[in-house]
Scaffold this motif. Structure first.
Motif, mmCIF file in Angstrom:
data_model
loop_
_atom_site.group_PDB
_atom_site.id
_atom_site.type_symbol
_atom_site.label_atom_id
_atom_site.label_comp_id
_atom_site.label_asym_id
_atom_site.label_seq_id
_atom_site.Cartn_x
_atom_site.Cartn_y
_atom_site.Cartn_z
ATOM 1 N N ALA A 59 0.855 -1.191 0.000
ATOM 2 C CA ALA A 59 0.000 0.000 0.000
ATOM 3 C C ALA A 59 0.884 1.230 0.000
ATOM 4 C CB ALA A 59 -0.895 0.005 1.232
ATOM 5 N N THR A 60 0.403 2.294 -0.616
ATOM 6 C CA THR A 60 1.161 3.558 -0.562
ATOM 7 C C THR A 60 1.109 4.068 0.878
ATOM 8 O OG1 THR A 60 -0.872 4.613 -1.300
ATOM 9 C CG2 THR A 60 0.848 4.243 -2.965
ATOM 10 N N SER A 61 -0.095 4.455 1.321
ATOM 11 C CA SER A 61 -0.276 4.922 2.697
ATOM 12 C C SER A 61 -1.633 4.411 3.178
ATOM 13 C CB SER A 61 -0.260 6.452 2.719
ATOM 14 O OG SER A 61 -0.973 6.935 3.832
ATOM 15 N N THR A 62 -1.647 3.724 4.299
ATOM 16 C CA THR A 62 -2.933 3.202 4.801
ATOM 17 C C THR A 62 -3.866 4.355 5.186
ATOM 18 O OG1 THR A 62 -1.965 2.900 6.995
ATOM 19 C CG2 THR A 62 -2.019 0.966 5.554
ATOM 20 N N ASN A 63 -3.295 5.486 5.635
ATOM 21 C CA ASN A 63 -4.154 6.648 5.923
ATOM 22 C C ASN A 63 -4.827 7.136 4.641
ATOM 23 O OD1 ASN A 63 -3.254 6.641 8.631
ATOM 24 N ND2 ASN A 63 -3.289 8.868 8.724
ATOM 25 N N GLU A 64 -4.075 7.137 3.549
ATOM 26 C CA GLU A 64 -4.645 7.579 2.276
ATOM 27 C C GLU A 64 -5.759 6.634 1.827
ATOM 28 O OE1 GLU A 64 -3.360 11.000 2.069
ATOM 29 O OE2 GLU A 64 -4.589 10.268 0.406
ATOM 30 N N ILE A 65 -5.534 5.327 1.975
ATOM 31 C CA ILE A 65 -6.575 4.358 1.581
ATOM 32 C C ILE A 65 -7.824 4.582 2.436
ATOM 33 C CG2 ILE A 65 -7.195 1.897 1.508
ATOM 34 C CD1 ILE A 65 -4.272 1.325 0.781
ATOM 35 N N ALA A 66 -7.621 4.803 3.744
ATOM 36 C CA ALA A 66 -8.779 5.046 4.627
ATOM 37 C C ALA A 66 -9.542 6.278 4.156
ATOM 38 C CB ALA A 66 -8.295 5.225 6.066
ATOM 39 N N SER A 67 -8.809 7.303 3.768
ATOM 40 C CA SER A 67 -9.441 8.542 3.319
ATOM 41 C C SER A 67 -10.250 8.301 2.032
ATOM 42 C CB SER A 67 -8.329 9.577 3.122
ATOM 43 O OG SER A 67 -8.786 10.659 2.441
ATOM 44 N N ILE A 68 -9.711 7.495 1.122
ATOM 45 C CA ILE A 68 -10.428 7.187 -0.129
ATOM 46 C C ILE A 68 -11.696 6.381 0.189
ATOM 47 C CG2 ILE A 68 -10.297 5.877 -2.304
ATOM 48 C CD1 ILE A 68 -7.230 6.672 -2.276
#
Ligand code: BTN
Length: 257
Positions: free
Chosen positions: A23-32
């Motif tokens: 994953a690039t950033s798990t925070n980014e995935i959560a945001s998406i």
């Protein structure tokens, strides 16, 4: 692509875990995910290979592929007002300490204000909480946690990193650890929901790195000064006694030596 895991030991934290191979950033995935639908409370986005991790203050969070935990939880803590959002950071930091103490036999697991987790004078975990605020309170929160587990060589840029393996000489099973992390965080969130504010604040101080110890800090101009951490202001600022004055510091206004 992700594997969906369901943790049986919790009510909501990590009950639904989306485990990504990379994953690039798990925070980014959560945001998406949050921009597309309303994931269940406590949904975890987990990877052991995060390639573009976000850190505090716009920094990057570096992690060797396959060695560490990078996880973000989605919560909807509307019951916490914007003014009290530091309480959430305190509860999470305490949960991460509870977790680390299960593996590292050390009285030296501490929270370095605001929410770095240290073993002695070395950083073992970092937390990045991104809140979306509404008039009613925190509409949603992305709680990103990075924990150094099996990594033993670190980038020279990092000041003082450590890991589970460096502290114990052992290797750890990452999926098992991730499940246990959810189980350690949940009681702290439940305490928050039950309005056990004083308990969280006291526990936080009791676990705070350099609390009530005289130490040297740097101000925002890099000038050293002596002071003693004596508490946390309601908004989360650090209260440092300098000579006979109590001074408040925000994140960018003080660094630890
Ligand atoms: C820090 O600077 O100390 C905070 C680091 C937070 C890193 C975690 S790893 C999981 C989550 N996803 C990210 O991109 N960042 C956080």
């Amino acid at each position: 692509m992700y594997t969906l895991l369901s943790h049986s030991r919790t009510i909501f934290m990590g009950k639904e875990t989306r485990c990504y191979e990379h994953a690039t950033s798990t925070n980014e995935i959560a945001s998406i995910l949050l921009s597309n639908f309303r994931p269940a409370e406590g949904t975890a986005i987990l990877t052991f290979d995060q390639t573009a991790g976000k850190g505090q203050r716009g920094n990057t969070w570096l992690s060797e592929a396959g060695k560490n935990i990078a996880v973000s939880y989605i919560l909807y803590p509307l019951f916490i007002s914007a003014a009290k959002q530091f309480l959430l950071a305190q509860a999470i930091a305490l949960g991460v300490c509870d977790f680390i103490r299960q593996y590292i036999d050390s009285n030296e697991v501490r929270i370095k204000w605001p929410n770095d987790i240290y073993v002695g004078s070395k950083k073992i975990a970092g937390i990045l909480i991104e809140n979306t605020i509404s008039n009613a309170g925190i509409k949603n929160s992305i709680i990103g946690i990075g924990i150094n587990v099996n990594q033993t060589n670190f980038d020279n840029k990092l000041l003082n990193p450590t890991s589970f393996t460096k502290e114990t000489g052992k290797e750890f099973n990452l999926p098992g650890l991730a499940e246990n992390l959810s189980a350690c965080l949940e009681p702290r969130i439940l305490a928050l929901k039950a309005q056990k504010t004083a308990l969280i604040e006291t526990d936080y101080l009791n676990n705070l790195y350099k609390y009530q110890q005289s130490a040297t800090y740097l101000d925002s101009d890099g000038i050293p000064f002596e002071g003693t951490i004596i508490g946390i202001a309601p908004g989360g600022k650090l209260i440092v006694q300098i000579k006979d004055k109590n001074c408040l510091f925000d994140l960018k206004e003080i660094s630890f030596c």
